[in-house]
Write a protein that holds these residues in place. Sequence first.
Motif, PDB file in Angstrom:
ATOM      1  N   LYS A 176      37.383  52.735  54.011  1.00 42.32           N
ATOM      2  CA  LYS A 176      38.638  52.678  53.280  1.00 42.32           C
ATOM      3  C   LYS A 176      38.884  50.964  53.580  1.00 42.32           C
ATOM      4  N   ASN A 182      33.074  58.226  42.382  1.00 41.39           N
ATOM      5  CA  ASN A 182      33.990  59.164  43.302  1.00 41.39           C
ATOM      6  C   ASN A 182      33.503  59.064  44.623  1.00 41.39           C
ATOM      7  N   PHE A 238      33.107  53.596  43.604  1.00 41.03           N
ATOM      8  CA  PHE A 238      33.774  54.120  44.643  1.00 41.03           C
ATOM      9  C   PHE A 238      35.060  54.562  44.181  1.00 41.03           C
ATOM     10  N   THR A 239      35.810  55.524  44.923  1.00 37.78           N
ATOM     11  CA  THR A 239      37.310  55.767  44.592  1.00 37.78           C
ATOM     12  C   THR A 239      37.933  54.581  45.001  1.00 37.78           C
ATOM     13  N   GLU A 240      39.540  54.638  44.666  1.00 36.66           N
ATOM     14  CA  GLU A 240      40.293  53.563  44.759  1.00 36.66           C
ATOM     15  C   GLU A 240      40.306  53.033  46.463  1.00 36.66           C
ATOM     16  N   GLN A 241      40.365  51.792  46.875  1.00 36.76           N
ATOM     17  CA  GLN A 241      40.538  51.182  48.126  1.00 36.76           C
ATOM     18  C   GLN A 241      39.062  51.607  48.790  1.00 36.76           C
ATOM     19  N   TYR A 242      38.252  52.322  48.398  1.00 33.98           N
ATOM     20  CA  TYR A 242      36.929  52.718  49.157  1.00 33.98           C
ATOM     21  C   TYR A 242      35.943  51.634  48.830  1.00 33.98           C
ATOM     22  N   ASN A 247      33.715  58.335  48.526  1.00 34.97           N
ATOM     23  CA  ASN A 247      34.848  57.854  49.529  1.00 34.97           C
ATOM     24  C   ASN A 247      34.226  58.287  50.849  1.00 34.97           C
ATOM     25  N   SER A 248      33.033  58.348  50.888  1.00 33.60           N
ATOM     26  CA  SER A 248      32.486  58.887  52.419  1.00 33.60           C
ATOM     27  C   SER A 248      31.063  58.447  52.368  1.00 33.60           C
TER      28      SER A 248
END
Length: 333
Positions: free
Chosen positions: A244, A210, A169-173, A212-213
């Motif tokens: 997030k 990546n 996951f992207t950062e914070q997700y 994030n959804s």
Amino acid sequence: MDSEKKQYHSRERINDSVSTSKSGRNDNWIFFTAVFISILFWVLIKLSDPYTVPYTLRINYTNIPKEKRLIYISDSLVNVDVTARGFEILELNLFEDMDVLDINMDNFSLMRKEGEEYYIYSEELREKLAEIVGIQKINVHFSKNTLAFTLADLEEKEVFVTNLIHFEFTEQYGLYEKSIFTPEKVRVFGPANILDTLQQVYTVNKEITNINSDQEIYVKLQNPAPGLLNFDPEEVSFKLRVEKFTASSIEIPIDISGHKQSIKLFPKTVKVHFKLAQKDYNNIRASQFEVVPDLQNINIENAVRLQLKLSKKPAFVRNTTLDPAYVEFLIIK
């Protein structure tokens, strides 16, 4: 004077020669153009005429039922006569493979003859081939009324799917809920001696980055014996609930009400650090947490300090840590 006359006559002869040469080239161009147009019209007329063309097609079956295995093709070749205009025949020969006839078993009625012998009616194939050429099916003639083949029954076993997909996951997700894939089990068809050794099947080994959804991802299964085993289905789907996340903490008193001995802790409170989805931030309450000293297998008389453990927390928090993780204590007698 005589010299000027000679030059004049010479120029006239040259001009006549050039004029004759140009006239000859023009005549040749007109001639070849007329020939080309005549040939073109002749070809167009011929291509408008109907023709009957014979083809010998090799049979190739696709999408064989999962629970069956094609072990023999009785009618591996079939002769077909196609009657169509020259234009249609030319297009057929240029853009279609007229050496192989692909038969998708999903699209035809499989008729059982006896035992493991099956056949399909060529009448159904006439419609398919006529549709490809763009002609009436009465203009397609097969040399055989049926095409025969042999399908053997396969054994069946249901096994669990093991996930080899790695999600990044992207950062914070991160995942808000545990990822699930469906189905958790698949049916596997094949020889009994191979199925006996098969305990599970695996997804392909893959990394998806990546994220994030929310995602719905379809993943193929690894077939350890492609020529012998069939899967139903051949892929599984993952559903990912993604949110997030943010870091937070809350300070609560350490609960010692459940202990028989009277003790006093230093300090009396602990800070619980955790991560939670931003959408849940306003739902956090101190009463949702409980921290107690871990006295299991501990001789409190000899202990110097006590380790703390988080005995209750809301389901929507993760990555919890305690500060401090240990406390000093005093036994009150």
